[in-house]
Design an enzyme around this catalytic site. Structure first.
Site, short mmCIF file in Angstrom:
data_model
loop_
_atom_site.label_atom_id
_atom_site.label_comp_id
_atom_site.label_asym_id
_atom_site.label_seq_id
_atom_site.Cartn_x
_atom_site.Cartn_y
_atom_site.Cartn_z
N LEU C 229 0.82 -1.21 0.00
CA LEU C 229 0.00 0.00 0.00
C LEU C 229 0.85 1.27 0.00
CD1 LEU C 229 -3.06 0.86 0.24
CD2 LEU C 229 -2.59 1.19 2.68
N ASP C 230 0.55 2.20 -0.91
CA ASP C 230 1.20 3.52 -0.97
C ASP C 230 2.71 3.44 -1.15
OD1 ASP C 230 -1.30 4.59 -0.57
OD2 ASP C 230 -1.04 4.85 1.58
N ASP C 231 3.17 2.33 -1.72
CA ASP C 231 4.61 2.14 -1.85
C ASP C 231 5.08 2.02 -3.30
OD1 ASP C 231 7.15 1.79 -0.51
OD2 ASP C 231 7.10 -0.26 -1.34
#
Lengths: 286, 286, 286, 286
Positions: C229-231
């Site tokens: 996530l969000d990476d």
């Protein structure tokens, strides 16, 4: 900062097919390891502009022979070109009057190794900044410039510049207008900082006029000096937001920070042979 | 967005002692709960400017009686002042020609509740943007403006504005110059967006001229319209960095994004009674 | 916007001598008129990345034969490469939940001709944005996603995407986390907008956390979606200055403007084949 | 810069009616000429924060008597308050390690009159920056800090700070973590510069991590030091755009420019009594 040992080729010519192949083949035949290559096409003027940088380690052509070897390609494509050697440290003379913020910034960056040049000379029509020159151990020359003797002063300046083999000049808030004759000695090699977002507020007292006009941003512009005041090719600009809370003094103080940054960027790009001129504007290859 | 129920007092007067105390006492005596208070002193012009906003819940003075009650204080300090009621939604007419980006942005923000106004009317000298007006269900009036009949067209426009009780006008890339007579009907109540960083490139075709001049930033400026073209008080400005990689079309496209943002900020600040005019410039209380 | 008729070649391979010459020769032999060429060397990873774009008018090689003809060069330099045709309009599906600002911005730009793609489908787990889809005449599919039936919902979504031959997906403030299985169907082809300056405030409620932490700037980040996530690789970021005067609501409103701009830039660059991925980051050739 | 002769009152208290009137009346009764007044209400915490500055010429209350006279008002509104005299030049100690860019910038601004403070002392765990201290004629103390003797080193440092009556400390890229005990001696009076956009990349080597993560902007953060590393109240932040063309060395060089500017702003605001702390964040009255 370790000094790079690279060659940089700057080219401008009519756009045509086979250009990139011709240049890349030439470099490859001489075993060049290309580090950066950047090009720009001006579609309207049908112009091709290129900057290519390669390592000299392994390159099998002596730079002294480059011109002769490259001549056929240059002729075939009608190139204007220039070869630079990154290990060469160009000689910079700084002109300054009383305001010292740009000078202090340039000297700090020079000392910190950010500017790959030599500074044999600081020239000033005042003595206010002499202490800074001394702190950084740069020779300082005080040459008075009065309305009557500008010609004499410029003669003295030019003699000093020649004596020190100066390659380019930076006007770090130098408050005298140079004569057309002086400028012709250093075409596209004098960088000025103007304390406004040109072409807004060209001429004198730009912060006062910005304050009166009520603009919401102030700016600074570095440009090459031409015979038309504040009209030379722009190298870099930047702005900062202001508000009604900022007095005229605040504008001047905050503008000084802009001037420093915008001027030092232009000087670094000039030294790194990143700036190409055409049609009274610049391409800055990053 | 919940509608606030507040009053806003805007004051401008000669700077003098006791001003803040006088105003604050008056509000406190009427049990005002101050939400925001912002002031500015122009040291040079010796002028005091203030914006104060308070909740009407608990305030024991009817706004209809405000003028009478506040008159002694206003007289004592030679105030120019104006009272606004945040619950009042001013009536906005948008003028537009062919470019639709500013109109689309304003309509989206209006619909999203960002602009606390009503839009009874969109006026255009073309029909290109009619679809947008219809999508957002805003009445659209097509009024042809030709060189010969500008006076007639303005008469028609003014009649429509009066009919709809329009409070202020936004020129969302409206490509006609309004007559001095028209402007006098809405003094400091016409907001224009100019597609340059004024005063650079005032007048026509600013992107073309920015491109030719080789600037490194483009800008946009929203300002009140006065009789002198592109010279009215600036409300907001912003800029974006460009490079040689940007063609003229890129400048126009990227400039459109600036225009939208700069115009919508000015419109919102005007609606929220944040803008005070003096000396042909603005204070924007944030 | 006139549709360009160009080919774009994207290359990534170990850095080595002769690369540029090899590629430029190949194109020149087939009479290509190069419009843009941009390259990047990652010195640490010893990687060469290139984007070259040329006109198809006059190019004497059919694009269908390109792979076969280019294969020897690609093999010699161990290239990963991809050829794109600028006239091809990729098919974009937009996923959205309740916030409509990013969707409205994308649809406006699509309609204005700024995004050279087709949008066969908007998918939402709510119906709030259906009116926008209708205003711009884009098919809208409402697919409820509940905690229990995410798998079923994703099956339905995937079937629709396949049916419409969707090339890439934009999550325009889509508030559901996609499963790893879903993401594997569109590797490096799902673009998300996160409402913070990643890696600060990854995860939920970034504006609330930015407000609590007292940061002086808020940001937005567009990135490719990966299983973490969000990476995923960051395509674009931008920030805006805030102050204590800005409430949490102001942050959310001002952040929305950032989100729109940051997302639309990423989408345009993706469509224009400007983004190259390596080492979980991006090179955006401008 | 001419030294102003003004008083500054900083107040924080529960928000309530009559506050502004109470303060303004008090000042008016003593014939104060208010130059700036700025206030902020935190709606969530129901807190009122104010900064008011007035000329001492004409003010009929001796500042030594201020506390006694103001006490009833302070008590009535449960104020936390502080009075500052703009003519007082606080004593600043600068801590530095090897990187000298922030130190050089602070010293230049100090010498140019931008920072209204005295600098009785520069403390360093290295001798690299001694030449700068000497150029600006500031006493320089070299105190070695090793892992084993940090306590002893801090004792020596604290003794020096006391001896010089130091009011606040600036960590100008000081690469040692201060102990909680040391920090307790200067609560909210130690300003640090962190070379990232906090809270992204807190801790060590932020530029390396920014480079690896592939962010498109780098930042710097100045904050008060608390016992939790990189978690104190943020005073100022700024960012600069980077691209894939920027190497890690470029990030470090460009970040240095950000660090200088962000730190010097924070120091100036602290000196000018513009910073109010609450809820682990700051209000900076401009």
């Amino acid at each position: 900062m370790t000094t790079k040992n690279t060659a940089i080729l700057l080219i401008s010519c009519p756009d045509q097919k086979g250009l990139v192949a011709g240049i890349a083949d030439f470099l490859y035949q001489h075993n060049a390891n290309i580090l950066h290559a950047d090009q720009h096409q001006d579609a309207e003027l049908k112009l091709f502009l290129m900057r290519v940088e390669w390592e000299l380690a392994g390159f099998d052509l002596d730079l002294n022979d480059f011109e002769q070897q490259f001549a056929p390609i240059a002729a075939r494509f009608q190139m204007q070109w220039r070869l630079a050697h990154s290990a060469y440290r160009p000689k910079l003379a700084i002109f300054v009057s009383r305001y010292d913020h740009c000078l202090a910034d340039l000297l700090y960056r020079y000392q910190a190794g950010e500017l790959n040049c030599d500074i044999p000379l600081i020239l000033s029509n005042h003595t206010d900044t002499q202490w800074l020159a001394e702190a950084y151990r740069i020779p300082f020359q005080h040459i008075v410039v009065s309305r009557e003797d500008k010609t004499d002063a410029e003669k003295t300046q030019l003699a000093l510049l020649r004596h020190h083999h100066v390659d380019f000049i930076v006007l770090a808030r130098y408050m005298q207008v140079l004569s057309a004759d002086f400028i012709r000695h250093y075409p596209s090699r004098i960088i000025n900082i103007h304390h406004s977002f040109l072409p807004a507020f060209h001429g004198a007292r730009p912060y006062h006029r910005a304050f009166e006009r009520g603009v919401k941003l102030i700016g600074a512009t570095s440009h090459y000096v031409t015979e038309v005041l504040d009209d030379g090719p722009i190298i870099e600009q930047d702005v900062a937001r202001i508000s009604h809370r900022d007095s005229l003094d605040d504008l001047i103080r905050r503008g000084a920070d802009l001037e420093k940054i915008v001027l030092s960027r232009a000087v670094r790009w000039h030294i790194e042979n990143r700036v190409l001129l055409y049609a009274n504007k610049t391409v800055v290859f990053d």
